[in-house]
Write an enzyme that holds these catalytic residues in place. Structure first.
Site, PDB file in Angstrom:
ATOM      1  N   SER A   8       0.845  -1.197   0.000  1.00  7.96           N
ATOM      2  CA  SER A   8       0.000   0.000   0.000  1.00  7.96           C
ATOM      3  C   SER A   8       0.877   1.243   0.000  1.00  7.96           C
ATOM      4  O   SER A   8       1.687   1.443   0.912  1.00  7.96           O
ATOM      5  CB  SER A   8      -0.891   0.011   1.243  1.00  7.96           C
ATOM      6  OG  SER A   8      -1.421   1.309   1.416  1.00  7.96           O
ATOM      7  N   HIS A  31      -1.323  -1.222  -4.205  1.00 10.52           N
ATOM      8  CA  HIS A  31      -2.603  -0.896  -3.568  1.00 10.52           C
ATOM      9  C   HIS A  31      -2.636   0.613  -3.304  1.00 10.52           C
ATOM     10  O   HIS A  31      -1.757   1.162  -2.646  1.00 10.52           O
ATOM     11  CB  HIS A  31      -2.682  -1.683  -2.256  1.00 10.52           C
ATOM     12  CG  HIS A  31      -3.941  -1.528  -1.482  1.00 10.52           C
ATOM     13  ND1 HIS A  31      -5.075  -2.273  -1.719  1.00 10.52           N
ATOM     14  CD2 HIS A  31      -4.251  -0.726  -0.434  1.00 10.52           C
ATOM     15  CE1 HIS A  31      -6.021  -1.938  -0.857  1.00 10.52           C
ATOM     16  NE2 HIS A  31      -5.548  -0.992  -0.061  1.00 10.52           N
ATOM     17  N   ASP A  33      -4.799   3.714  -1.788  1.00 13.44           N
ATOM     18  CA  ASP A  33      -5.899   4.044  -0.875  1.00 13.44           C
ATOM     19  C   ASP A  33      -6.420   5.448  -1.143  1.00 13.44           C
ATOM     20  O   ASP A  33      -5.725   6.439  -0.930  1.00 13.44           O
ATOM     21  CB  ASP A  33      -5.405   3.957   0.572  1.00 13.44           C
ATOM     22  CG  ASP A  33      -5.096   2.531   0.981  1.00 13.44           C
ATOM     23  OD1 ASP A  33      -6.024   1.707   0.961  1.00 13.44           O
ATOM     24  OD2 ASP A  33      -3.918   2.239   1.287  1.00 13.44           O
ATOM     25  N   MET A  35      -9.044   8.210  -0.028  1.00 13.67           N
ATOM     26  CA  MET A  35      -9.868   8.575   1.139  1.00 13.67           C
ATOM     27  C   MET A  35     -10.374  10.005   0.974  1.00 13.67           C
ATOM     28  O   MET A  35      -9.667  10.850   0.428  1.00 13.67           O
ATOM     29  CB  MET A  35      -9.033   8.485   2.418  1.00 13.67           C
ATOM     30  CG  MET A  35      -8.324   7.155   2.604  1.00 13.67           C
ATOM     31  SD  MET A  35      -7.524   7.066   4.204  1.00 13.67           S
ATOM     32  CE  MET A  35      -6.556   5.559   4.032  1.00 13.67           C
ATOM     33  N   HIS A  64      -8.370   1.165  -3.784  1.00 16.00           N
ATOM     34  CA  HIS A  64      -9.237   0.912  -2.627  1.00 16.00           C
ATOM     35  C   HIS A  64      -9.949   2.222  -2.285  1.00 16.00           C
ATOM     36  O   HIS A  64      -9.337   3.136  -1.728  1.00 16.00           O
ATOM     37  CB  HIS A  64      -8.371   0.416  -1.454  1.00 16.00           C
ATOM     38  CG  HIS A  64      -9.140   0.169  -0.195  1.00 16.00           C
ATOM     39  ND1 HIS A  64      -8.522  -0.083   1.015  1.00 16.00           N
ATOM     40  CD2 HIS A  64     -10.476   0.129   0.063  1.00 16.00           C
ATOM     41  CE1 HIS A  64      -9.444  -0.264   1.951  1.00 16.00           C
ATOM     42  NE2 HIS A  64     -10.627  -0.129   1.406  1.00 16.00           N
ATOM     43  N   MET A  66     -12.114   4.463  -0.199  1.00 21.48           N
ATOM     44  CA  MET A  66     -12.732   4.683   1.109  1.00 21.48           C
ATOM     45  C   MET A  66     -13.389   6.057   1.039  1.00 21.48           C
ATOM     46  O   MET A  66     -12.932   7.037   1.642  1.00 21.48           O
ATOM     47  CB  MET A  66     -11.662   4.601   2.210  1.00 21.48           C
ATOM     48  CG  MET A  66     -11.243   3.166   2.505  1.00 21.48           C
ATOM     49  SD  MET A  66      -9.656   3.049   3.309  1.00 21.48           S
ATOM     50  CE  MET A  66      -8.580   3.221   1.881  1.00 21.48           C
ATOM     51  N   MET A 135     -11.445  -6.129   5.858  1.00 23.64           N
ATOM     52  CA  MET A 135     -10.569  -5.175   6.551  1.00 23.64           C
ATOM     53  C   MET A 135     -10.141  -5.769   7.895  1.00 23.64           C
ATOM     54  O   MET A 135     -10.976  -6.248   8.664  1.00 23.64           O
ATOM     55  CB  MET A 135     -11.302  -3.854   6.817  1.00 23.64           C
ATOM     56  CG  MET A 135     -11.617  -3.014   5.598  1.00 23.64           C
ATOM     57  SD  MET A 135     -10.202  -2.417   4.641  1.00 23.64           S
ATOM     58  CE  MET A 135      -9.182  -1.594   5.868  1.00 23.64           C
ATOM     59  N   GLY A 140      -8.742   3.851   7.306  1.00 21.32           N
ATOM     60  CA  GLY A 140      -8.426   5.271   7.482  1.00 21.32           C
ATOM     61  C   GLY A 140      -6.942   5.568   7.630  1.00 21.32           C
ATOM     62  O   GLY A 140      -6.474   6.601   7.171  1.00 21.32           O
ATOM     63  N   GLY A 142      -2.687   3.883   8.068  1.00 24.38           N
ATOM     64  CA  GLY A 142      -1.727   2.791   8.076  1.00 24.38           C
ATOM     65  C   GLY A 142      -1.175   2.606   9.488  1.00 24.38           C
ATOM     66  O   GLY A 142      -1.405   3.436  10.374  1.00 24.38           O
ATOM     67  N   GLY A 143      -0.490   1.508   9.681  1.00 23.61           N
ATOM     68  CA  GLY A 143       0.223   1.298  10.931  1.00 23.61           C
ATOM     69  C   GLY A 143      -0.619   0.911  12.137  1.00 23.61           C
ATOM     70  O   GLY A 143      -0.143   0.989  13.269  1.00 23.61           O
ATOM     71  N   ASP A 173      -6.559  -6.413   4.504  1.00 32.12           N
ATOM     72  CA  ASP A 173      -5.908  -5.104   4.505  1.00 32.12           C
ATOM     73  C   ASP A 173      -5.911  -4.552   5.921  1.00 32.12           C
ATOM     74  O   ASP A 173      -6.981  -4.347   6.503  1.00 32.12           O
ATOM     75  CB  ASP A 173      -6.697  -4.186   3.558  1.00 32.12           C
ATOM     76  CG  ASP A 173      -6.076  -2.806   3.408  1.00 32.12           C
ATOM     77  OD1 ASP A 173      -4.968  -2.574   3.937  1.00 32.12           O
ATOM     78  OD2 ASP A 173      -6.717  -1.958   2.744  1.00 32.12           O
ATOM     79  N   GLY A 174      -4.696  -4.332   6.453  1.00 29.23           N
ATOM     80  CA  GLY A 174      -4.560  -3.735   7.773  1.00 29.23           C
ATOM     81  C   GLY A 174      -3.728  -4.589   8.710  1.00 29.23           C
ATOM     82  O   GLY A 174      -4.130  -5.695   9.068  1.00 29.23           O
ATOM     83  N   GLY A 175      -2.554  -4.069   9.067  1.00 30.53           N
ATOM     84  CA  GLY A 175      -1.715  -4.759  10.044  1.00 30.53           C
ATOM     85  C   GLY A 175      -1.083  -6.045   9.544  1.00 30.53           C
ATOM     86  O   GLY A 175      -0.674  -6.888  10.348  1.00 30.53           O
ATOM     87  N   GLY A 195       1.192  -2.100   4.065  1.00 25.00           N
ATOM     88  CA  GLY A 195       1.708  -0.747   3.920  1.00 25.00           C
ATOM     89  C   GLY A 195       2.961  -0.545   4.738  1.00 25.00           C
ATOM     90  O   GLY A 195       4.084  -0.579   4.213  1.00 25.00           O
ATOM     91  N   SER A 196       2.795  -0.377   6.035  1.00 28.12           N
ATOM     92  CA  SER A 196       3.952  -0.071   6.884  1.00 28.12           C
ATOM     93  C   SER A 196       4.964  -1.211   6.910  1.00 28.12           C
ATOM     94  O   SER A 196       6.167  -0.970   7.029  1.00 28.12           O
ATOM     95  CB  SER A 196       3.491   0.298   8.298  1.00 28.12           C
ATOM     96  OG  SER A 196       2.562  -0.638   8.787  1.00 28.12           O
TER      97      SER A 196
HETATM   98  C1  DX5 Z   1      -6.056   1.566   5.797  1.00 25.38           C
HETATM   99  C2  DX5 Z   1      -5.686   1.255   4.375  1.00 25.38           C
HETATM  100  C3  DX5 Z   1      -4.556   0.310   4.243  1.00 25.38           C
HETATM  101  C4  DX5 Z   1      -3.263   0.768   4.885  1.00 25.38           C
HETATM  102  C5  DX5 Z   1      -2.690  -0.461   5.512  1.00 25.38           C
HETATM  103  O1  DX5 Z   1      -7.341   2.062   5.844  1.00 25.38           O
HETATM  104  O2  DX5 Z   1      -6.783   0.709   3.674  1.00 25.38           O
HETATM  105  O3  DX5 Z   1      -4.347  -0.074   2.895  1.00 25.38           O
HETATM  106  O4  DX5 Z   1      -2.330   1.315   4.004  1.00 25.38           O
HETATM  107  O5  DX5 Z   1      -1.566  -0.107   6.225  1.00 25.38           O
HETATM  108  P1  DX5 Z   1      -0.807  -1.118   7.180  1.00 25.38           P
HETATM  109  O6  DX5 Z   1      -0.365  -2.276   6.325  1.00 25.38           O
HETATM  110  O7  DX5 Z   1       0.323  -0.313   7.706  1.00 25.38           O
HETATM  111  O8  DX5 Z   1      -1.783  -1.537   8.232  1.00 25.38           O
HETATM  112 ZN    ZN Z   2      -6.363  -0.177   1.707  1.00 24.83          ZN
END
Ligand code: DX5
Ligand code: ZN
Length: 221
Positions: A8, A31, A33, A35, A64, A66, A135, A140, A142-143, A173-175, A195-196
């Site tokens: 991401s 990916h 995002d 928003m 993605h 949002m 999800m 919303g 990352g991290g 997606d997420g963590g 992402g992170s």
């Molecule tokens: C959060 C995003 C993710 C985000 C994930 O709402 O949809 O794509 O970048 O970040 P990590 O992998 O750091 O949780």
């Molecule tokens: Zn995402």
């Protein structure tokens, strides 16, 4: 099952997007995002930036959304060159109509559920989508910390996809990191957004391979 990794760019350097896109060339897709400050409490990027990403990226672009009113906006992102477009259960009025519209444009249609949303309402319309996004954080940012309590949903969804004989992808997606990748792969996810865990690592290619390897080893038959 073949595991796919989708870094991401939310965790990339927005002032060096092209450089950071090139750094993930060994991944399967990028990916992106989007928003809007309304559906989620964050604002990232819109059509002009996504269009340039589609032009310079060697990887398929996985958008993605949002945002509110994806029924209106998702086709715009498809038109810009996205390979797949994800829209949220909590924002979409007519997901089947929207998915058909995207597929008619040659773009993969993907439907997302947030942690408090059930996956069962999708069980009778799964053939309308190419991918379902579960999800594993509140969307919303990352991290955030991975929500392992979402794995029941992934498991039930994978079982239903198998029962129907479909080839629908399950994205999480997420963590997601090399530590949590085996958990999601074992539950039945095959497209892992990170992402992170990718952009926070000094060597992005190594981070991608670590996540891929950890997940692939945990895939249940
Ligand atoms: C959060 C995003 C993710 C985000 C994930 O709402 O949809 O794509 O970048 O970040 P990590 O992998 O750091 O949780
Ligand atoms: Zn995402």
């Amino acid at each position: 099952m073949n595991i796919q990794i989708a870094p991401s760019i939310l965790s990339a350097d927005f002032a060096n997007l092209e450089r950071d896109l090139k750094a993930i060339g060994t991944a399967d897709m990028v990916h992106v995002d989007v928003m809007d400050h309304h559906f989620v409490p964050n604002l990232t990027l819109g059509e002009p930036v996504v269009e340039r990403i589609c032009q310079v990226s060697d990887l398929p672009v996985d958008v993605h959304l949002m945002i509110e009113d994806p029924d209106r906006w998702a086709p715009e992102f498809a038109r810009l060159g996205a390979a797949s477009v994800t829209f949220h259960m909590g924002a979409t009025h007519a997901p089947v109509r929207l998915a058909r519209q995207l597929r008619d444009m040659g773009v993969k249609a993907s439907f997302a559920v947030r942690p408090a949303e059930p996956v069962e309402p999708l069980f009778d319309i799964l053939d309308e989508f190419d991918m379902i996004l579960i999800m594993t954080v509140e969307p919303g940012f990352g991290g955030q910390r991975f929500l392992s309590n979402q794995m029941g949903k992934v498991r039930r969804l994978r079982d239903r996809i198998k029962e129907l004989g479909l080839d629908t992808h399950i994205q999480v997606d997420g963590g997601v990191s090399a530590k949590t990748a085996p958990i999601v792969a074992e539950a039945g996810a095959d497209v892992l957004v990170a992402g992170s865990a990718v952009y926070g690592a000094p060597d992005r290619a190594q981070a991608i391979e670590a996540i891929r390897g950890a997940a692939q080893a945990a895939v249940r038959s």
